[in-house]
Design a protein around this motif. Structure first.
Motif, PDB file in Angstrom:
ATOM      1  N   MET A  35       0.845  -1.178   0.000  1.00  0.00           N
ATOM      2  CA  MET A  35       0.000   0.000   0.000  1.00  0.00           C
ATOM      3  C   MET A  35       0.893   1.245   0.000  1.00  0.00           C
ATOM      4  SD  MET A  35      -2.845   1.219   2.828  1.00  0.00           S
ATOM      5  CE  MET A  35      -3.787  -0.259   2.659  1.00  0.00           C
ATOM      6  N   SER A  36       0.573   2.192  -0.846  1.00  0.00           N
ATOM      7  CA  SER A  36       1.376   3.412  -0.947  1.00  0.00           C
ATOM      8  C   SER A  36       1.124   4.317   0.256  1.00  0.00           C
ATOM      9  CB  SER A  36       1.042   4.158  -2.233  1.00  0.00           C
ATOM     10  OG  SER A  36      -0.246   4.759  -2.120  1.00  0.00           O
ATOM     11  N   ASN A  37       2.041   5.246   0.469  1.00  0.00           N
ATOM     12  CA  ASN A  37       1.864   6.217   1.555  1.00  0.00           C
ATOM     13  C   ASN A  37       0.622   7.065   1.328  1.00  0.00           C
ATOM     14  OD1 ASN A  37       4.060   5.325   2.994  1.00  0.00           O
ATOM     15  ND2 ASN A  37       5.449   6.877   2.200  1.00  0.00           N
ATOM     16  N   LEU A  38       0.313   7.378   0.071  1.00  0.00           N
ATOM     17  CA  LEU A  38      -0.894   8.153  -0.217  1.00  0.00           C
ATOM     18  C   LEU A  38      -2.137   7.372   0.190  1.00  0.00           C
ATOM     19  CD1 LEU A  38      -2.335  10.613  -1.336  1.00  0.00           C
ATOM     20  CD2 LEU A  38      -2.158   9.599  -3.623  1.00  0.00           C
ATOM     21  N   GLU A  39      -2.176   6.085  -0.101  1.00  0.00           N
ATOM     22  CA  GLU A  39      -3.320   5.267   0.283  1.00  0.00           C
ATOM     23  C   GLU A  39      -3.435   5.172   1.799  1.00  0.00           C
ATOM     24  OE1 GLU A  39      -5.745   4.141  -1.711  1.00  0.00           O
ATOM     25  OE2 GLU A  39      -4.679   5.253  -3.269  1.00  0.00           O
ATOM     26  N   ARG A  40      -2.315   5.027   2.482  1.00  0.00           N
ATOM     27  CA  ARG A  40      -2.330   4.992   3.950  1.00  0.00           C
ATOM     28  C   ARG A  40      -2.837   6.319   4.509  1.00  0.00           C
ATOM     29  NH1 ARG A  40       3.482   2.940   5.718  1.00  0.00           N
ATOM     30  NH2 ARG A  40       2.597   3.159   7.806  1.00  0.00           N
ATOM     31  N   LEU A  41      -2.410   7.420   3.883  1.00  0.00           N
ATOM     32  CA  LEU A  41      -2.849   8.742   4.313  1.00  0.00           C
ATOM     33  C   LEU A  41      -4.355   8.909   4.084  1.00  0.00           C
ATOM     34  CD1 LEU A  41      -1.879  11.413   5.485  1.00  0.00           C
ATOM     35  CD2 LEU A  41      -1.310  12.150   3.170  1.00  0.00           C
ATOM     36  N   LYS A  42      -4.857   8.406   2.979  1.00  0.00           N
ATOM     37  CA  LYS A  42      -6.295   8.466   2.715  1.00  0.00           C
ATOM     38  C   LYS A  42      -7.076   7.683   3.766  1.00  0.00           C
ATOM     39  CE  LYS A  42      -6.447   9.192  -2.270  1.00  0.00           C
ATOM     40  NZ  LYS A  42      -6.967   8.625  -3.533  1.00  0.00           N
ATOM     41  N   GLU A  43      -6.529   6.564   4.227  1.00  0.00           N
ATOM     42  CA  GLU A  43      -7.182   5.805   5.290  1.00  0.00           C
ATOM     43  C   GLU A  43      -7.284   6.625   6.574  1.00  0.00           C
ATOM     44  OE1 GLU A  43      -5.333   2.012   5.906  1.00  0.00           O
ATOM     45  OE2 GLU A  43      -6.183   1.172   4.076  1.00  0.00           O
ATOM     46  N   ILE A  44      -6.249   7.395   6.858  1.00  0.00           N
ATOM     47  CA  ILE A  44      -6.279   8.270   8.038  1.00  0.00           C
ATOM     48  C   ILE A  44      -7.363   9.320   7.872  1.00  0.00           C
ATOM     49  CG2 ILE A  44      -4.997   9.997   9.366  1.00  0.00           C
ATOM     50  CD1 ILE A  44      -2.455   8.321   8.747  1.00  0.00           C
ATOM     51  N   PHE A  45      -7.443   9.936   6.684  1.00  0.00           N
ATOM     52  CA  PHE A  45      -8.509  10.899   6.412  1.00  0.00           C
ATOM     53  C   PHE A  45      -9.876  10.266   6.652  1.00  0.00           C
ATOM     54  CE2 PHE A  45      -5.392  13.414   3.963  1.00  0.00           C
ATOM     55  CZ  PHE A  45      -5.740  14.698   4.374  1.00  0.00           C
ATOM     56  N   ALA A  46     -10.061   9.041   6.171  1.00  0.00           N
ATOM     57  CA  ALA A  46     -11.348   8.348   6.324  1.00  0.00           C
ATOM     58  C   ALA A  46     -11.669   8.116   7.797  1.00  0.00           C
ATOM     59  CB  ALA A  46     -11.318   7.028   5.564  1.00  0.00           C
ATOM     60  N   GLU A  47     -10.684   7.694   8.566  1.00  0.00           N
ATOM     61  CA  GLU A  47     -10.899   7.440   9.994  1.00  0.00           C
ATOM     62  C   GLU A  47     -11.253   8.716  10.747  1.00  0.00           C
ATOM     63  OE1 GLU A  47      -7.494   5.459  11.655  1.00  0.00           O
ATOM     64  OE2 GLU A  47      -7.561   3.888  10.117  1.00  0.00           O
ATOM     65  N   LEU A  48     -10.546   9.799  10.426  1.00  0.00           N
ATOM     66  CA  LEU A  48     -10.740  11.048  11.159  1.00  0.00           C
ATOM     67  C   LEU A  48     -11.965  11.837  10.713  1.00  0.00           C
ATOM     68  CD1 LEU A  48      -7.088  12.429  11.391  1.00  0.00           C
ATOM     69  CD2 LEU A  48      -8.436  11.403  13.217  1.00  0.00           C
TER      70      LEU A  48
END
Length: 76
Positions: A1-14
């Motif tokens: 998983m790319s860092n961008l995808e991981r960052l998007k997951e954080i956006f989704a959680e928050l």
């Protein structure tokens, strides 16, 4: 998983449905396109630090304007 995808997951959680994840890319401006507040930015920073086992420097916050800026901080 790319860092961008991981960052998007954080956006989704928050932020849940408040943010359209499909529209987030490296050029997305945090305060304009994503409409983040300073409090939201603080929550995001803490989550990023935990997820990526890193720490932002104080001077980083002066230069972070886009998702790409966040990714460059993560990758350094």
């Amino acid at each position: 998983m790319s860092n961008l995808e991981r960052l998007k997951e954080i956006f989704a959680e928050l932020f849940g449905d408040e943010v359209n994840l499909d529209e987030i890319n490296e050029e997305s401006r945090l305060f304009i396109d994503i409409e983040m507040t300073s409090i939201a930015m603080l929550s995001l920073a803490m989550s990023i630090e935990e997820e990526f086992s890193m720490q932002f420097r104080n001077e980083d916050f002066d230069n972070i304007k886009t998702v790409g800026d966040v990714l460059r901080c993560i990758e350094r």
